[in-house]
Design an enzyme around this catalytic site. Structure first.
Site, mmCIF file in Angstrom:
data_model
loop_
_atom_site.group_PDB
_atom_site.id
_atom_site.type_symbol
_atom_site.label_atom_id
_atom_site.label_comp_id
_atom_site.label_asym_id
_atom_site.label_seq_id
_atom_site.Cartn_x
_atom_site.Cartn_y
_atom_site.Cartn_z
ATOM 1 N N VAL A 206 0.882 -1.269 0.060
ATOM 2 C CA VAL A 206 0.077 -0.087 0.018
ATOM 3 C C VAL A 206 0.702 1.254 -0.098
ATOM 4 O O VAL A 206 0.496 2.475 -0.292
ATOM 5 C CB VAL A 206 -0.773 -0.015 1.117
ATOM 6 N N GLY A 207 2.203 1.115 0.177
ATOM 7 C CA GLY A 207 2.737 2.256 0.217
ATOM 8 C C GLY A 207 4.455 1.887 0.385
ATOM 9 O O GLY A 207 4.713 1.051 0.851
ATOM 10 N N SER B 252 11.361 1.165 3.978
ATOM 11 C CA SER B 252 10.453 0.146 4.370
ATOM 12 C C SER B 252 9.468 0.143 3.097
ATOM 13 O O SER B 252 9.369 0.998 2.249
ATOM 14 C CB SER B 252 9.795 0.433 5.549
ATOM 15 N N ASP C 75 9.980 14.181 11.479
ATOM 16 C CA ASP C 75 9.691 13.859 10.099
ATOM 17 C C ASP C 75 8.309 14.272 9.817
ATOM 18 O O ASP C 75 7.499 13.453 9.418
ATOM 19 C CB ASP C 75 10.024 12.269 9.978
ATOM 20 N N GLY D 237 8.139 3.408 1.650
ATOM 21 C CA GLY D 237 9.101 4.896 2.314
ATOM 22 C C GLY D 237 10.635 4.209 2.135
ATOM 23 O O GLY D 237 10.739 3.431 1.237
ATOM 24 N N SER D 238 11.370 5.273 2.569
ATOM 25 C CA SER D 238 12.940 5.232 2.156
ATOM 26 C C SER D 238 13.461 3.924 2.784
ATOM 27 O O SER D 238 14.471 3.365 2.135
ATOM 28 C CB SER D 238 13.622 6.243 2.696
ATOM 29 N N LYS E 176 4.765 -3.074 8.134
ATOM 30 C CA LYS E 176 5.872 -2.165 7.586
ATOM 31 C C LYS E 176 6.927 -3.142 7.666
ATOM 32 O O LYS E 176 7.485 -3.675 8.810
ATOM 33 C CB LYS E 176 6.021 -1.059 8.399
#
Ligand SMILES: Nc1ncnc2c1ncn2[C@@H]1O[C@H](COP(=O)(O)OP(=O)(O)OP(=O)(O)O)[C@@H](O)[C@H]1O
Length: 866
Positions: A489-490, A495, A612, A492-493, A511
């Site tokens: 679903v997404g 994960s 962040d 990150g840098s 994650k």
């Protein structure tokens, strides 16, 4: 004061600043200290040949134009390129006094030979009654400015030549006749020079020395006098009433003259490449690969974390008597053929003899004469070198090994005892942080029960304690359908995030850390996130359900956020999503995110700095409630925002607090800056960094619009303006304050939350700013963890604080929103907010904060997210 160098100091009432050229060969300048006009005016993008500093200002010689460029504040010199500037003038050196700057012009080529002009020097000065072009009938070099005068060396006969205010300094009449100098350094009211010749002795003259009588005759408590050293020196710099030099044989620093009593002395036992002096303090660049600056004296900048270049880069061969700075992997001179030349040491310390001479490539090497040791250093050096060879070596080790082993063992034991004591103490202190009685559960109350030999979580207990559950890898692999591409679903840098369904039917987000070469970083972030999330409980923070760490795999299990991230809503491909996010929803999300961050800052003990905050870390649940996510970078912060953590910058560019990435000052106000960027993003619908705009950085784009009162140009064109435009103006004003350059000028998160809550109430047609804050669940109909007892206009009791869930080792005092408001009100915030509402338009125009985030052109901004 003094000559141009790779390092420079500014001093005076505005505060002390140290600036240096970076050690990476970029020729960019970096400054540390307390004069904000200099710090915030530092032209981070300009390349300089060298630097010089005066009272409240700093100047550098630009690499491209060979003209000076100044920043900071001076009543006497114009900042930027000083004016008037002769068209096309180029300079070899610049040097700043207290209130003036002088530049030695490059010789003008193409003049007739044998004409007088060829041996003339043109010096242009600006400031303190000196703004004019000087023509001297001798060729000069080594320009060095004192408080109100200047000196230079004559290239022909190495004599000193000075000009300027003779009354204050009396250096001109006292110039030693017929003396030749290798180097000179002007100070406040004196000049010191290193005499030509092998002896390299220092000679000083000027009015400062008259203080000798005063000092010896009066109170020595106030000032301390030291006489100039007799040893040969490599370099010399001048302070207000003192001078410092670098000793030839060991590169250590020595200072003489007059020092205010509380001054720290020059450090001993360490060597320096170069020095720079201010009024009452000196800084030097350490020898060796660290190239770190160190300061001493009085009132110097406290910590200078970055390495700087130890000298000026030149592209001509090193002159005799100097050698190239060698064996630097990261040479401070990146341009082909350019290098730093350092003076050769010409003599060895007592008891040592010269093993090899100074060459163009390296300095001389001195070793001890072991046959005639008379010092402790010599004996220990000789005994260690003697025992390091042949039979002696074996004998030495047979004697020393057991002792060394015992020593190491004892040291380890000591370290272990100290660590355990420290750990126990920290635990004790953290326990004392607790304010909630619920936290004092016995550790016997295990949340895990043994089931057929496997540890299984007791869900009831877990739910009560809000602790993370331990999952097996198999369990999560199954839940996320084998971690197939389709479940993602997404990303990150560090994960990938998968949607998964647990055996009990709960939909979760898993994650999974991407294995990078930097395993330590991954691991640290994983543990930080785990530690924090399993303890933090708030309706607007994303809940961690559990984790798994097996066979090098690290997985975190979160509540699933059905509507993904705010970033996706605002900037995703699906335009309809953006339109659906009307003003009320947007401001609600802002309020909720603010509440989450406020909780981290204000209600946890010690406070947590998220580091962040950005739209992709604001997730939206099924009921459109916002949750702050991603604590991978979170830090437990200092207790008050006035004591910053010296952390190396991390986070996402575009959202990074300039004070944090430039000065490495990390406080809760760094999150406030990022939140300000997020607010601008919510209001405008544009990304934090968007190269389609002339001003790629949202702050650079939005703040001038706000200052000009052009709110219409700022607001997202996708949405119609609400009838209550004043509410949005209120938020615009909050955002503008959040992105102020100085952390101390930004509001705290509780003030931000209060202002946003009021704006939301106004937006929803509740004009009274006396009206209690609207709770999220009423706005969006959420049932999650909230009591729905509140109604518009009803009074809310202090005990109805249901936003904060369970306790943990980080303390969450039961403070209600209304209590928060009370405390804020006691600080006069409510009055301030009301006043602010009335003066909205006026305030928008008069915002005087200095906004200057790094330009998007800087490589800093070429970050993965954009
Ligand atoms: N609990 C969740 N529920 C649903 N989607 C999620 C959840 N957590 C993360 N996501 C999605 O996965 C994306 C990546 O999240 P992740 O936290 O790994 O990285 P990021 O914060 O976007 O980037 P970075 O790690 O570089 O800061 C998010 O932007 C979001 O769209």
């Amino acid at each position: 004061l003094g000559s141009m160098s790779s390092i420079a100091i500014s001093y005076g009432e505005g505060g002390s600043v140290f600036c240096g050229l970076k050690s990476d060969g970029s020729h960019l300048v970096v400054c540390y200290g307390s004069n904000s006009a200099i710090l915030y005016g530092t032209p981070g993008h300009l390349q300089f040949i060298g630097l010089t500093g005066g009272d409240g200002f700093m100047c550098g010689l630009l690499m491209l134009s060979h003209q000076p460029y100044c920043w900071g504040n001076s009543a006497f010199i114009q900042m930027g390129v000083p004016q008037p500037m002769t068209k096309g003038a180029e300079y070899l050196e610049v040097s700043a006094g207290d209130y003036h700057l002088c530049g030695l012009r490059k010789p003008i080529v193409g003049r007739r030979k044998n004409s007088n002009i060829i041996s003339s020097s043109l010096v242009d000065c600006w400031g303190y009654n000196m703004t004019r072009n000087f023509v001297f009938d001798k060729q000069l070099h080594s320009l060095s400015a004192g408080s109100e005068f200047n000196c230079a060396l004559s290239s022909k006969d190495k004599s000193v030549f000075c000009w300027g205010d003779e009354n204050s300094s009396q250096v001109i009449s006292l110039i030693p006749k017929e003396k030749k100098f290798q180097k000179i350094a002007a100070g406040g009211y004196h000049v010191c020079g290193i005499l030509d010749g092998l002896e390299s002795r220092v000679l000083c003259w000027g009015k400062s020395l008259e203080f000798e009588e005063e000092v010896t005759g009066t109170s020595t408590e106030e000032k301390i006098l030291d006489l100039p050293p007799k040893e040969p020196l490599l370099a010399v710099v001048g302070g207000k009433f003192y001078a410092c030099g670098i000793k030839r044989y060991d590169h250590s620093a020595v200072c003489w003259g007059f020092f205010v009593n509380r001054s720290t002395p020059a450090p001993t036992g360490i060597g320096f490449y170069d020095l720079a002096a201010g009024n009452y303090f000196t800084c030097g660049v350490l020898t060796g690969t660290s190239m770190s600056p160190v300061c001493w004296g009085l009132g110097f900048p406290a910590s200078i974390p970055l390495a700087v270049s130890p000298g000026l880069c030149i592209d001509t061969p090193c002159p005799p008597g100097t050698h190239e700075l060698s064996n630097q992997e990261n040479s401070p001179c990146k341009f082909t053929g350019s290098h730093i030349c350092l003076p050769c040491s010409t003599s060895c310390p007592p008891g040592m003899y010269q093993k090899s001479v100074c060459t163009e490539r390296s300095d001389q090497v001195c070793v001890y004469n072991c046959s005639s040791c008379s010092s402790h250093d010599c004996s220990s050096n000789c005994s260690s070198s003697a025992t390091s060879g042949g039979k002696e070596k074996g004998k030495f080790w047979s004697l020393q090994l057991p002792i060394a082993t015992a020593e190491i063992g004892f040291a380890l034991f000591l370290v272990a005892v100290v660590s355990i004591t420290a750990a126990l103490y920290i635990r004790y202190r953290l326990r004392n942080c607790r304010c909630s009685e619920n936290d004092t559960r016995s550790s016997k109350d295990s949340a895990f029960t043994k089931d057929n030999g496997k540890i299984r979580p007791d869900l009831d207990e877990l739910q009560k304690r809000r602790r993370a559950r331990v999952f097996t890898y198999e369990e999560l692999e199954k839940a996320a359908d084998g971690f197939k591409e389709e479940s993602i679903v997404g990303k990150g840098s560090f994960s990938c995030v998968y949607k998964g369904v647990l055996r009990d039917g709960t939909t979760v987000a898993v994650k999974r850390a991407i294995m990078s070469s930097d395993k330590q970083k991954n691991s640290n972030e994983f543990r930080t996130e785990l530690d924090l999330l399993s303890r933090l409980n708030h309706a607007h923070l994303l809940s961690l359900l559990g984790y798994c760490e097996e066979c090098g795999e690290r997985l975190l299990v979160y509540e699933f956020m059905a509507h993904g991230s705010l970033h996706n809503h605002l900037h995703g491909k699906n335009k309809a999503l953006k339109e659906q996010l009307d003003w009320v929803k947007r401001v609600t999300i802002a309020v909720q995110a603010a509440r989450g961050i406020e909780y981290l800052h204000g209600y946890a003990c010690p406070p947590v700095i998220h580091r962040d905050i950005k739209s992709s870390n604001i997730l939206i649940d099924e009921e459109h409630n916002a949750r702050v996510a991603d604590f991978g970078l979170s830090l437990l912060g200092p207790v008050d925002s006035g004591s910053p953590l010296a952390e190396l910058p991390a986070g996402t560019l575009g959202y990074l607090d300039p004070e944090y990435y430039r000065l490495h000052y990390l406080t809760t106000k760094s999150d406030v800056y990022s939140f300000g960027v997020l607010l601008l993003e919510i209001l405008s619908g544009r990304k934090a960094i968007d190269m389609h705009y002339e001003e790629g950085n949202i702050v650079e784009w939005a703040v001038p619009l706000i200052k000009a009162g052009d709110i219409n140009a700022l607001l997202d064109p996708v949405l119609k303006h609400p009838s209550e435009i004043e509410a949005l103006k209120r938020i615009v004003s909050v955002a503008c304050k959040c992105v102020r350059m100085r952390g101390k000028d930004r509001p705290s998160m509780d003030k931000v939350t209060t202002a946003l809550e009021r704006a939301l109430a106004q937006l929803m047609g509740n004009p009274s700013s006396e009206q209690p804050i609207l709770p999220t669940e009423v706005v969006l109909g959420s049932s999650r963890m909230h009591k729905k007892s509140w109604r518009i206009g009803s009074k809310r009791s202090g005990s109805e604080n249901t936003e904060f869930r369970g306790g943990s080792w980080i303390t969450f005092p039961s403070v209600t929103s209304s209590q928060r408001r009370k405390s804020s009100a006691s600080e006069g915030d409510v009055a301030e907010e009301e006043d602010e509402g009335r003066k909205q338009q006026e305030a928008l125009r008069s915002l005087e904060e200095e906004i200057g985030p790094a330009s998007p052109g800087q490589s800093l901004f070429l970050h993965h997210n954009f």
